[in-house]
Design a protein around this motif. Structure first.
Motif, PDB file in Angstrom:
ATOM      1  N   VAL A  38       0.847  -1.192   0.000  1.00  0.00           N
ATOM      2  CA  VAL A  38       0.000   0.000   0.000  1.00  0.00           C
ATOM      3  C   VAL A  38       0.884   1.244   0.000  1.00  0.00           C
ATOM      4  N   VAL A  39       0.642   2.119  -0.969  1.00  0.00           N
ATOM      5  CA  VAL A  39       1.404   3.361  -1.105  1.00  0.00           C
ATOM      6  C   VAL A  39       0.567   4.494  -0.518  1.00  0.00           C
ATOM      7  N   ARG A  40       0.974   5.012   0.634  1.00  0.00           N
ATOM      8  CA  ARG A  40       0.212   6.056   1.309  1.00  0.00           C
ATOM      9  C   ARG A  40       0.493   7.413   0.670  1.00  0.00           C
ATOM     10  N   GLN A  41      -0.566   8.045   0.171  1.00  0.00           N
ATOM     11  CA  GLN A  41      -0.438   9.367  -0.434  1.00  0.00           C
ATOM     12  C   GLN A  41      -1.571  10.276   0.047  1.00  0.00           C
ATOM     13  N   VAL A  42      -1.933  10.123   1.303  1.00  0.00           N
ATOM     14  CA  VAL A  42      -3.042  10.879   1.877  1.00  0.00           C
ATOM     15  C   VAL A  42      -2.524  12.138   2.557  1.00  0.00           C
ATOM     16  N   GLY A  43      -3.164  13.261   2.255  1.00  0.00           N
ATOM     17  CA  GLY A  43      -2.875  14.490   2.975  1.00  0.00           C
ATOM     18  C   GLY A  43      -1.599  15.197   2.597  1.00  0.00           C
ATOM     19  N   ASN A  44      -1.003  14.847   1.449  1.00  0.00           N
ATOM     20  CA  ASN A  44       0.230  15.536   1.045  1.00  0.00           C
ATOM     21  C   ASN A  44      -0.032  16.720   0.128  1.00  0.00           C
ATOM     22  N   GLY A  45      -1.309  16.969  -0.197  1.00  0.00           N
ATOM     23  CA  GLY A  45      -1.639  18.126  -1.019  1.00  0.00           C
ATOM     24  C   GLY A  45      -1.382  17.952  -2.498  1.00  0.00           C
ATOM     25  N   ARG A  46      -0.999  16.764  -2.925  1.00  0.00           N
ATOM     26  CA  ARG A  46      -0.717  16.509  -4.337  1.00  0.00           C
ATOM     27  C   ARG A  46      -1.730  15.544  -4.921  1.00  0.00           C
ATOM     28  N   ARG A  47      -2.129  15.784  -6.165  1.00  0.00           N
ATOM     29  CA  ARG A  47      -3.015  14.855  -6.865  1.00  0.00           C
ATOM     30  C   ARG A  47      -2.231  13.706  -7.477  1.00  0.00           C
TER      31      ARG A  47
ATOM     32  N   VAL B 123      -0.145  -3.378  -6.191  1.00  0.00           N
ATOM     33  CA  VAL B 123       0.260  -2.064  -5.691  1.00  0.00           C
ATOM     34  C   VAL B 123      -1.009  -1.228  -5.534  1.00  0.00           C
ATOM     35  N   LEU B 124      -1.358  -0.874  -4.301  1.00  0.00           N
ATOM     36  CA  LEU B 124      -2.608  -0.200  -4.001  1.00  0.00           C
ATOM     37  C   LEU B 124      -2.314   1.238  -3.570  1.00  0.00           C
ATOM     38  N   LEU B 125      -2.811   2.203  -4.339  1.00  0.00           N
ATOM     39  CA  LEU B 125      -2.539   3.615  -4.112  1.00  0.00           C
ATOM     40  C   LEU B 125      -3.601   4.193  -3.179  1.00  0.00           C
ATOM     41  N   HIS B 126      -3.207   4.470  -1.961  1.00  0.00           N
ATOM     42  CA  HIS B 126      -4.121   5.010  -0.951  1.00  0.00           C
ATOM     43  C   HIS B 126      -4.011   6.532  -0.973  1.00  0.00           C
ATOM     44  N   THR B 127      -4.944   7.181  -1.669  1.00  0.00           N
ATOM     45  CA  THR B 127      -4.917   8.628  -1.841  1.00  0.00           C
ATOM     46  C   THR B 127      -5.940   9.352  -0.979  1.00  0.00           C
ATOM     47  N   GLY B 128      -6.898   8.624  -0.452  1.00  0.00           N
ATOM     48  CA  GLY B 128      -7.983   9.243   0.290  1.00  0.00           C
ATOM     49  C   GLY B 128      -9.081   9.807  -0.591  1.00  0.00           C
ATOM     50  N   GLY B 129      -8.982   9.574  -1.912  1.00  0.00           N
ATOM     51  CA  GLY B 129      -9.990  10.073  -2.825  1.00  0.00           C
ATOM     52  C   GLY B 129     -11.373   9.501  -2.574  1.00  0.00           C
ATOM     53  N   ASP B 130     -11.435   8.334  -1.953  1.00  0.00           N
ATOM     54  CA  ASP B 130     -12.738   7.689  -1.722  1.00  0.00           C
ATOM     55  C   ASP B 130     -13.596   8.421  -0.689  1.00  0.00           C
ATOM     56  N   ARG B 131     -13.028   9.388   0.024  1.00  0.00           N
ATOM     57  CA  ARG B 131     -13.839  10.112   1.010  1.00  0.00           C
ATOM     58  C   ARG B 131     -14.945  10.920   0.335  1.00  0.00           C
ATOM     59  N   HIS B 132     -14.809  11.191  -0.964  1.00  0.00           N
ATOM     60  CA  HIS B 132     -15.823  11.957  -1.692  1.00  0.00           C
ATOM     61  C   HIS B 132     -16.791  11.058  -2.467  1.00  0.00           C
ATOM     62  N   TRP B 133     -16.684   9.744  -2.301  1.00  0.00           N
ATOM     63  CA  TRP B 133     -17.550   8.818  -3.043  1.00  0.00           C
ATOM     64  C   TRP B 133     -19.025   9.191  -2.842  1.00  0.00           C
ATOM     65  N   GLY B 134     -19.763   9.167  -3.952  1.00  0.00           N
ATOM     66  CA  GLY B 134     -21.180   9.457  -3.884  1.00  0.00           C
ATOM     67  C   GLY B 134     -21.523  10.935  -3.900  1.00  0.00           C
ATOM     68  N   THR B 135     -20.525  11.802  -4.066  1.00  0.00           N
ATOM     69  CA  THR B 135     -20.744  13.245  -4.130  1.00  0.00           C
ATOM     70  C   THR B 135     -20.153  13.786  -5.429  1.00  0.00           C
ATOM     71  N   PRO B 136     -20.573  14.977  -5.870  1.00  0.00           N
ATOM     72  CA  PRO B 136     -19.995  15.567  -7.088  1.00  0.00           C
ATOM     73  C   PRO B 136     -18.492  15.780  -6.987  1.00  0.00           C
ATOM     74  N   GLU B 137     -17.974  15.988  -5.778  1.00  0.00           N
ATOM     75  CA  GLU B 137     -16.546  16.234  -5.605  1.00  0.00           C
ATOM     76  C   GLU B 137     -15.690  15.039  -5.999  1.00  0.00           C
ATOM     77  N   TYR B 138     -16.287  13.846  -5.999  1.00  0.00           N
ATOM     78  CA  TYR B 138     -15.508  12.645  -6.306  1.00  0.00           C
ATOM     79  C   TYR B 138     -14.913  12.708  -7.714  1.00  0.00           C
ATOM     80  N   ALA B 139     -15.604  13.370  -8.631  1.00  0.00           N
ATOM     81  CA  ALA B 139     -15.155  13.422 -10.021  1.00  0.00           C
ATOM     82  C   ALA B 139     -14.333  14.668 -10.338  1.00  0.00           C
ATOM     83  N   VAL B 140     -14.043  15.490  -9.332  1.00  0.00           N
ATOM     84  CA  VAL B 140     -13.332  16.742  -9.561  1.00  0.00           C
ATOM     85  C   VAL B 140     -11.934  16.653  -8.965  1.00  0.00           C
ATOM     86  N   GLY B 141     -10.924  16.880  -9.792  1.00  0.00           N
ATOM     87  CA  GLY B 141      -9.549  16.916  -9.294  1.00  0.00           C
ATOM     88  C   GLY B 141      -9.118  15.638  -8.627  1.00  0.00           C
TER      89      GLY B 141
END
Length: 315
Positions: A164-173, A190-208
């Motif tokens: 698991v590659v932790r990439q949460v909270g570093n301010g980079r996409r 290789v699993l990229l943990h970006t924290g992007g799933d916190r927006h699942w089900g909302t319009p923000e999930y598809a932005v940036g």
């Protein structure tokens, strides 16, 4: 199968005062990639320590040796971590794409006419794109004539060692090559943990959304990754700035490396030591389909005293 033990020095500070110090202590551990946090938990549990607070480890050494039966240590049982989103009727996975339609072909009530009294069944129907929920891309998704779902080898999909590659909270996409340097990924998911799933089900999930860069995808191919997953709507950058290019898909799928998108709950998976599975149905002529993605890890026997006393291992 090889079994492993850990040797270490430790200092335990108790929440009600006092401390315990030991040198060269040994415990059974579940695998060679066990973390210091896991070792600390096993150490506290093995001594049945009450009111254990901070645990500091030093001189940690992992070595192959048969287990000796550490009290409250690792067992043959496995812990499962769900990494897939639930698919529901009408949900949005990717804006602009059709939502799944879940309905009944034959209801329980309608089936009663076909079976003996007291016997009934439901026959359910779903109409959806392959790109629904948490799904896997095979090479056919990107390439005409590429390997489809029916041709994917199970060795690429099931019981893979995971990193698991932790990439949460570093301010980079972008997850770049520098974020992977030094990792062992050969034969691994290789699993990229970006924290992007916190927006699942909302319009923000598809932005940036977070994504994997072309150089990082090339690095993963060069170093032999078996599968790549991300907790984001797309492993590429789908914004207008990309100009319609999809380098991560292009590079990984050309090398036969399947991609899993829209993962979730990766915070529950350790950096190493877990196993990953994401197997779709064997459908001929299909390139993408939802999966039940999950991780498995060694199960630690629960021990009320260590959990309730508020101990905190030093990682």
């Amino acid at each position: 199968m090889l079994q492993y033990r850990a040797e270490f020095d430790a200092v335990v500070t108790f929440t009600n005062g006092g401390a315990l110090q030991t040198q060269g202590f040994r415990v059974d551990v579940p695998h060679a990639d066990v973390t210091e946090a896991e070792i600390g938990e096993l150490f506290v549990a093995s001594l049945n320590l009450l009111r254990a607070g901070r645990v500091e480890l030093a001189n940690v050494r992992i070595f192959a040796e048969p287990h000796l039966g550490t009290y409250a240590g690792p067992s043959e049982r496995r812990r499962y971590v769900e990494l897939s989103h639930v698919i529901t009727n009408g949900m949005t996975t990717y804006p602009g794409l059709p939502a799944p339609a879940i309905s009944s072909h034959l209801t329980w009530e309608e089936s009663r006419e076909r079976y003996a009294e007291g016997t009934e069944f439901s026959f359910d129907r779903v109409s959806m794109l392959g790109q629904t929920g948490t799904y896997l891309d095979s090479p056919r998704h990107r390439y005409v004539g590429g390997t489809d779902l029916s041709g994917m080898e199970l060795e690429r999909l099931a019981d893979l060692p995971a990193v698991v590659v932790r990439q949460v909270g570093n301010g980079r996409r972008a997850v770049g090559e520098g974020d992977l340097d030094g990792l062992t990924v050969a034969g691994q998911a290789v699993l990229l943990h970006t924290g992007g799933d916190r927006h699942w089900g909302t319009p923000e999930y598809a932005v940036g959304n977070p994504f994997l860069t072309a150089d990082a995808a090339g690095w993963l191919v060069e170093h032999g990754a078996a599968l790549v997953g991300i907790d984001s709507i797309n492993i590429d950058d789908p914004s207008e700035a990309s100009g319609g290019e999809r380098p991560a898909h292009t590079i990984l799928l050309a090398a036969g490396i399947p991609i899993v998108e829209n993962l979730t709950n990766l915070a529950e998976v350790p950096p190493t030591g877990a196993r990953f599975t994401a197997a779709p149905p064997r459908i001929s002529g299909f390139g993408t389909f939802p999966v039940r993605a999950y991780a498995t890890m060694p199960y630690f026997e629960p021990h009320d005293h260590t959990r309730s006393a508020g101990w905190q291992p030093t990682a």
